[in-house]
Design an enzyme around this catalytic site. Structure first.
Site, PDB file in Angstrom:
ATOM      1  N   HIS A   1       0.836  -1.194   0.000  1.00  0.00           N
ATOM      2  CA  HIS A   1       0.000   0.000   0.000  1.00  0.00           C
ATOM      3  C   HIS A   1       0.883   1.261   0.000  1.00  0.00           C
ATOM      4  CE1 HIS A   1       0.466  -0.602   4.475  1.00  0.00           C
ATOM      5  NE2 HIS A   1       0.736   0.684   4.384  1.00  0.00           N
TER       6      HIS A   1
HETATM    7  P1  TYD Z   1      -2.469  -4.037   7.395  1.00  0.00           P
HETATM    8  O1  TYD Z   1      -2.665  -2.626   6.927  1.00  0.00           O
HETATM    9  O2  TYD Z   1      -3.093  -5.130   6.585  1.00  0.00           O
HETATM   10  O3  TYD Z   1      -0.933  -4.345   7.554  1.00  0.00           O
HETATM   11  P2  TYD Z   1       0.256  -4.120   6.464  1.00  0.00           P
HETATM   12  O4  TYD Z   1       1.131  -3.064   7.075  1.00  0.00           O
HETATM   13  O5  TYD Z   1       0.941  -5.397   6.297  1.00  0.00           O
HETATM   14  O6  TYD Z   1      -0.386  -3.605   5.205  1.00  0.00           O
HETATM   15  O7  TYD Z   1      -2.985  -4.112   8.900  1.00  0.00           O
HETATM   16  C1  TYD Z   1      -3.375  -5.315   9.501  1.00  0.00           C
HETATM   17  C2  TYD Z   1      -4.600  -5.043  10.357  1.00  0.00           C
HETATM   18  O8  TYD Z   1      -4.293  -4.171  11.429  1.00  0.00           O
HETATM   19  C3  TYD Z   1      -5.728  -4.412   9.565  1.00  0.00           C
HETATM   20  O9  TYD Z   1      -6.940  -5.019   9.997  1.00  0.00           O
HETATM   21  C4  TYD Z   1      -5.728  -2.972  10.024  1.00  0.00           C
HETATM   22  C5  TYD Z   1      -5.165  -3.050  11.420  1.00  0.00           C
HETATM   23  N1  TYD Z   1      -4.409  -1.872  11.831  1.00  0.00           N
HETATM   24  C6  TYD Z   1      -4.896  -1.070  12.848  1.00  0.00           C
HETATM   25  O10 TYD Z   1      -5.978  -1.312  13.398  1.00  0.00           O
HETATM   26  N2  TYD Z   1      -4.159   0.004  13.247  1.00  0.00           N
HETATM   27  C7  TYD Z   1      -2.967   0.305  12.674  1.00  0.00           C
HETATM   28  O11 TYD Z   1      -2.322   1.287  13.086  1.00  0.00           O
HETATM   29  C8  TYD Z   1      -2.465  -0.518  11.590  1.00  0.00           C
HETATM   30  C9  TYD Z   1      -1.161  -0.211  10.933  1.00  0.00           C
HETATM   31  C10 TYD Z   1      -3.226  -1.592  11.226  1.00  0.00           C
END
Ligand code: TYD
Length: 135
Positions: A49
């Site tokens: 992302h």
């Molecule tokens: P995700 O964005 O999929 O992780 P990556 O960095 O690998 O793209 O995040 C995993 C899960 O955690 C998703 O359900 C969103 C949640 N999340 C939060 O609730 N707060 C946060 O600060 C972050 C970074 C993720």
């Protein structure tokens, strides 16, 4: 694409190491959120992302991982394997995080609280976003 890394001061003595990271002093933004990844399995690749506004500093506190950065015209990979080094990721940068070593702990300092509306999770949408912004 310029890779920006911060090298934090290590306060070490015979008792061990200590590093402090202060928002707006050691890194360029106030820290509004801290999150961390651990227990990431072998072969897992995550991230995929970009953010519209968010700025982040990634620090691999234990073990190592790699970060691929993509600004739409160039891709670069950075190895994170030192708790005293922070990788800056500004807005409008696509990132993928991979090659986590067993037991790796990746800490992220973020400029804003979590807001899903700030995410661009589709690569083509990311490229369109850059075009719209004239970049
Ligand atoms: P995700 O964005 O999929 O992780 P990556 O960095 O690998 O793209 O995040 C995993 C899960 O955690 C998703 O359900 C969103 C949640 N999340 C939060 O609730 N707060 C946060 O600060 C972050 C970074 C993720």
């Amino acid at each position: 694409m310029e890779i920006i890394q911060y090298h934090f001061t290590e306060h070490g003595d015979q008792r061990g190491q200590l590093i402090a990271v202060e928002g707006e002093r050691d890194i360029p933004f106030p820290i509004r959120r801290v999150y961390y990844m651990y227990g990431v399995g072998e072969g897992v690749r995550r991230g995929y992302h970009a953010h519209k506004e968010l700025e982040q500093i990634l620090i691999c506190m234990h073990g190592s991982c790699k970060v691929l950065l993509d600004d739409g015209s160039e891709r670069k990979s950075v190895l994170l394997d030192k708790p005293g080094t922070g990788l800056y990721i500004g807005h409008a940068t696509w990132r993928e995080i991979y090659d986590f070593s067993p037991g790796a702990v990746l800490v992220v300092l973020a400029s804003e609280i979590y807001d899903e509306r700030d995410y661009i999770r589709d690569y083509n949408e990311f490229l369109n976003y850059l075009t719209q912004k004239g970049r």
